[in-house]
Design an enzyme around this catalytic site. Structure first.
Site, PDB file in Angstrom:
ATOM      1  N   SER A 122     -74.295  17.243  21.322  1.00 24.58           N
ATOM      2  CA  SER A 122     -73.182  17.644  20.463  1.00 24.58           C
ATOM      3  C   SER A 122     -73.250  16.930  19.116  1.00 24.58           C
ATOM      4  O   SER A 122     -74.200  17.099  18.372  1.00 24.58           O
ATOM      5  CB  SER A 122     -71.850  17.378  21.171  1.00 24.58           C
ATOM      6  OG  SER A 122     -71.699  18.254  22.266  1.00 24.58           O
ATOM      7  N   LYS A 174     -45.932  25.906  13.781  1.00 22.59           N
ATOM      8  CA  LYS A 174     -45.845  24.510  13.382  1.00 22.59           C
ATOM      9  C   LYS A 174     -45.918  23.626  14.633  1.00 22.59           C
ATOM     10  O   LYS A 174     -45.224  23.861  15.613  1.00 22.59           O
ATOM     11  CB  LYS A 174     -44.523  24.252  12.639  1.00 22.59           C
ATOM     12  CG  LYS A 174     -44.304  22.800  12.230  1.00 22.59           C
ATOM     13  CD  LYS A 174     -45.360  22.332  11.250  1.00 22.59           C
ATOM     14  CE  LYS A 174     -45.111  20.879  10.823  1.00 22.59           C
ATOM     15  NZ  LYS A 174     -46.167  20.390   9.928  1.00 22.59           N
TER      16      LYS A 174
END
Length: 323
Positions: A122, A174
């Site tokens: 990764s 949000k």
């Protein structure tokens, strides 16, 4: 007689306590001196002398300004080449991107070769992509091209406890996803777009740096790790070998004299500010007669500390522990 006996016992207890703490202090001092000596021995070659710079990339990768400054210093030094010794499962996407960019800037000044000693998965593979040449041990692990976003969800636990989290938001997305409420399809789609965007960047980097075509790119970017031997066939690495292989490549392709000595360059690492505390705690556990527990405690505590400092999108590989 009884009072004298009590005093004698109390003095013995006090003497044992003083002896214990003195011994612990001496051990700490010896450990500090050993670390200092090791550091000096690894850096006896001055940066102003010709040398090959060795940089260790280990543990979890995150944003690290000190490491970037160190790489910039290497670029100004008289290092003839740089060897990246990699053994890391990755880390944050932004931290890996920062490291990659710094390595590419360094590679414009010095030849850089990566040596995968154990794992370059990764984010650590992103770092390896910053090198001009990638060498991996035959059974090292490389790849794990992908991005993940993880977050806990305590909704069912909150229900069990009879607690509800109320919030008033300026817009539906949000602070989403929220660990205290079910993830809405809209929130999941928003996070999915973040993951896909970073994943596309990662794949593009692999394609560009390793010259891999689309059919093979799909094969190497499905999240799997590969051995160095498999990675050679898949174009993820250039050679099988170790640091000696890297030195041979530098000599042949970049004209770096094989007689040049290696200088270890180091910067601060994640969790170093707590290293003394972890070391002291491990020393106490060991002094109590549990050396194996002390070693396990130290490794577990440091791993937890490092992971607690990761946030956001991750380019991180870790084997499943549930079988």
């Amino acid at each position: 007689m009884s009072i004298d006996a009590d005093q004698i016992v109390e003095r013995r207890r006090l003497r044992r306590k003083v002896t214990f703490w003195r011994t612990l202090g001496i051990l700490a001092a010896v450990a500090a001196v050993a670390v200092g000596v090791a550091t000096v021995l690894g850096r006896t070659i001055p940066a102003s002398s010709p040398h090959v710079a060795r940089v260790m990339i280990g543990g979890l990768i995150r944003n690290d300004r000190e490491r970037v400054e160190m790489l910039e210093e290497i670029g100004r030094s008289r290092a003839s080449a740089v060897i990246l010794s990699i053994d890391s499962p990755g880390g944050t996407v932004t931290g890996s991107e920062q490291l990659y960019d710094a390595l590419r800037r360094l590679a414009q000044k010095k030849p850089v070769v990566a040596v995968v000693e154990g794992v370059a998965a990764s984010g650590a593979y992103i770092a390896a992509l910053g090198a001009d040449h990638i060498v991996a041990r035959r059974n090292a692990l490389v790849g794990s091209v992908g991005v993940i976003y993880q977050y806990p969800n305590f909704t069912e636990l909150m229900k069990t406890l009879g607690v509800a989290m109320e919030d008033i938001k300026s817009s539906p997305l949000k602070a989403s996803p929220n660990p205290f409420s079910p993830t809405t399809p809209e929130a999941r789609a928003a996070v999915d777009s973040l993951v896909k965007d970073s994943y596309a960047w990662f794949k593009g980097l692999v394609s560009e740096r390793r010259k891999i075509s689309d059919p093979r790119l799909a094969e190497v970017s499905d999240g799997r790790v590969f051995t160095g031997h498999q990675g050679l066939d898949l174009q993820l690495v250039d050679e099988l070998g170790d640091e000696r292989t890297a030195r041979a490549w530098l000599a042949k392709e970049k004209g770096v004299p094989p007689t040049l000595k290696v200088r270890n360059w180091r910067s601060g690492q994640v969790g170093d500010e707590f290293g003394w505390l972890l070391g002291a705690a491990r020393g106490v556990v060991s002094a109590l007669g549990f050396p194996q527990a002390a070693a396990l405690f130290g490794d577990t505590a440091r791993s937890a500390l490092e992971r607690s400092q990761l946030d956001g999108l991750l380019a991180l590989w870790h084997p499943r522990s549930d079988g």
